[in-house]
Enzyme design. Structure first.
Site, mmCIF file in Angstrom:
data_model
loop_
_atom_site.group_PDB
_atom_site.id
_atom_site.type_symbol
_atom_site.label_atom_id
_atom_site.label_comp_id
_atom_site.label_asym_id
_atom_site.label_seq_id
_atom_site.Cartn_x
_atom_site.Cartn_y
_atom_site.Cartn_z
ATOM 1 N N ASN A 9 75.675 52.103 11.755
ATOM 2 C CA ASN A 9 74.379 52.718 11.418
ATOM 3 C C ASN A 9 74.591 54.216 11.241
ATOM 4 O O ASN A 9 74.735 54.942 12.221
ATOM 5 C CB ASN A 9 73.381 52.438 12.554
ATOM 6 C CG ASN A 9 72.059 53.157 12.344
ATOM 7 O OD1 ASN A 9 71.757 53.616 11.246
ATOM 8 N ND2 ASN A 9 71.267 53.254 13.401
ATOM 9 N N LYS A 11 72.519 56.366 10.195
ATOM 10 C CA LYS A 11 71.278 57.133 10.398
ATOM 11 C C LYS A 11 71.100 58.140 9.258
ATOM 12 O O LYS A 11 71.483 57.839 8.124
ATOM 13 C CB LYS A 11 71.290 57.823 11.763
ATOM 14 C CG LYS A 11 71.677 56.880 12.896
ATOM 15 C CD LYS A 11 71.432 57.453 14.244
ATOM 16 C CE LYS A 11 72.087 56.569 15.287
ATOM 17 N NZ LYS A 11 71.605 56.816 16.614
ATOM 18 N N HIS A 100 64.696 49.852 15.065
ATOM 19 C CA HIS A 100 65.596 50.729 15.822
ATOM 20 C C HIS A 100 64.751 51.588 16.759
ATOM 21 O O HIS A 100 63.629 51.975 16.424
ATOM 22 C CB HIS A 100 66.388 51.604 14.839
ATOM 23 C CG HIS A 100 67.493 52.346 15.507
ATOM 24 N ND1 HIS A 100 67.278 53.489 16.228
ATOM 25 C CD2 HIS A 100 68.820 52.096 15.583
ATOM 26 C CE1 HIS A 100 68.435 53.906 16.724
ATOM 27 N NE2 HIS A 100 69.385 53.082 16.339
ATOM 28 N N GLU A 102 64.781 54.582 17.427
ATOM 29 C CA GLU A 102 64.314 55.860 16.865
ATOM 30 C C GLU A 102 63.055 55.644 16.027
ATOM 31 O O GLU A 102 62.175 56.494 15.984
ATOM 32 C CB GLU A 102 65.441 56.497 16.036
ATOM 33 C CG GLU A 102 66.551 57.017 16.949
ATOM 34 C CD GLU A 102 67.936 57.016 16.328
ATOM 35 O OE1 GLU A 102 68.076 56.899 15.108
ATOM 36 O OE2 GLU A 102 68.906 57.119 17.120
ATOM 37 N N GLU A 172 69.989 47.194 22.232
ATOM 38 C CA GLU A 172 70.387 48.599 22.331
ATOM 39 C C GLU A 172 69.555 49.287 23.411
ATOM 40 O O GLU A 172 68.429 49.737 23.130
ATOM 41 C CB GLU A 172 70.149 49.320 21.005
ATOM 42 C CG GLU A 172 70.898 48.748 19.835
ATOM 43 C CD GLU A 172 71.067 49.791 18.741
ATOM 44 O OE1 GLU A 172 72.211 50.167 18.471
ATOM 45 O OE2 GLU A 172 70.060 50.245 18.181
ATOM 46 N N GLY A 178 73.373 57.217 21.684
ATOM 47 C CA GLY A 178 73.722 58.610 21.401
ATOM 48 C C GLY A 178 73.915 59.466 22.634
ATOM 49 O O GLY A 178 73.979 60.691 22.539
ATOM 50 N N SER A 218 76.267 53.914 22.368
ATOM 51 C CA SER A 218 77.506 54.620 22.745
ATOM 52 C C SER A 218 78.715 53.689 22.806
ATOM 53 O O SER A 218 79.594 53.866 23.650
ATOM 54 C CB SER A 218 77.322 55.376 24.064
ATOM 55 O OG SER A 218 76.321 56.363 23.910
HETATM 56 C C1 PEP Z 1 72.448 53.317 17.147
HETATM 57 O O1 PEP Z 1 71.844 54.292 16.741
HETATM 58 O O2 PEP Z 1 72.131 52.181 16.764
HETATM 59 C C2 PEP Z 1 73.541 53.543 18.084
HETATM 60 C C3 PEP Z 1 74.015 52.517 18.728
HETATM 61 O O3 PEP Z 1 73.974 54.830 18.225
HETATM 62 P P1 PEP Z 1 75.236 55.336 19.098
HETATM 63 O O4 PEP Z 1 76.370 54.368 18.845
HETATM 64 O O5 PEP Z 1 75.528 56.693 18.560
HETATM 65 O O6 PEP Z 1 74.819 55.330 20.514
#
Ligand code: PEP
Length: 255
Positions: A9, A11, A100, A102, A172, A178, A218
């Site tokens: 992803n 973003k 997601h 966000e 997630e 992040g 992460s």
């Molecule tokens: C995401 O935004 O779906 C995600 C998992 O981000 P990160 O791997 O940076 O934590």
């Protein structure tokens, strides 16, 4: 056998030239990929065309969002039908993220809206990657299972059996996205097994066993192997670590 998937992803990152450089670099290193996992990249929608047009690009592509509406006066939105229409011939664009964290947090997308997005995608033969996950405060209060159950039941339980089988679920935990703080493999496995249990209760065991459930938050080249070894973790949704070809290939090879 469930499909193994590793999805990057991106973003709102990378400009056109960076997208092209990434693909050229990735293509030149394809012989290093030892895994049979399906690889997906989710760029910003404006660069879907760049990706689809690249020669020798056989990695699956997905969008990061779509409208809950079919068409009409919704300025700035992109419909699922437009995504489908866009890649009707080359068949590279298969997926779209839904829900997601966000988008839930910054754009106030409710489970009801997300259920409509899932419907639009399925109507247009695109596979939703449906994201769910608790915030830290839910986990501290031991409400994380309830929260994830409500996200999944309100977003997906209206589907028919053949429709839910088109969906990929991504667990997630918001506190891990992040932040550099990954869920432990035990925490992730526990939630993935729970998700499979509620799918079996609502649909049946065959559905529960056939749906790929990805971990995101992460995930990186150091922790991916242990996470992917868990019996109910079928791959990863990778944010930051997918922006570098090197680390993304290392994660893919963690399978
Ligand atoms: C995401 O935004 O779906 C995600 C998992 O981000 P990160 O791997 O940076 O934590």
């Amino acid at each position: 056998m469930r499909k193994k998937l590793v999805a990057g992803n991106w973003k709102m990152n990378l400009l056109d030239e960076e997208v092209i450089n990434y693909i050229v670099n990735f293509n030149s290193r394809k012989n290093e990929i030892e895994s049979d996992a399906e690889i997906i990249i989710l760029p910003a929608s404006i660069y879907l065309d760049t990706m689809i047009s690249m020669p020798d690009w056989d990695i699956k592509i997905g969008a990061q969002n779509c409208s809950q509406f079919n068409n009409g006066a919704y300025t700035g939105e992109i419909s699922a039908a437009m995504l489908r229409d866009f890649d009707y011939d080359s068949e590279n664009l298969h997926y779209c993220l839904v829900g997601h964290s966000e988008r839930r947090a910054y754009f106030k997308e409710s489970n009801e809206v997300l259920a409509q997005k899932v419907n639009r995608l399925i109507e247009n033969q695109l596979k939703p990657i449906f994201c769910c996950g608790e915030e830290l405060e839910h986990r501290k209060k031991e409400k994380h299972f309830d929260l994830v159950k409500s996200q999944i039941s309100e977003g997906l339980f209206h589907l028919k059996e053949e429709e839910i089988k088109q969906v990929v679920i991504a667990y997630e935990p918001v506190w891990a996205i992040g932040t550099g703080e990954t869920a432990t493999s035990n925490q992730a496995q526990e939630m993935h097994a729970f998700i499979r249990t509620i799918l079996a209760e609502q649909f049946n065991q065959d559905v529960a066993d056939s749906i790929s459930i990805l971990y995101g938050g992460s995930c990186n080249s150091t922790n991916a192997k242990e996470l992917f070894e868990q019996p109910d973790i079928d791959g990863g949704l990778i944010g930051g670590a997918s922006l570098e070809v090197e680390s993304f290939i290392q994660i893919i090879n963690a399978f």
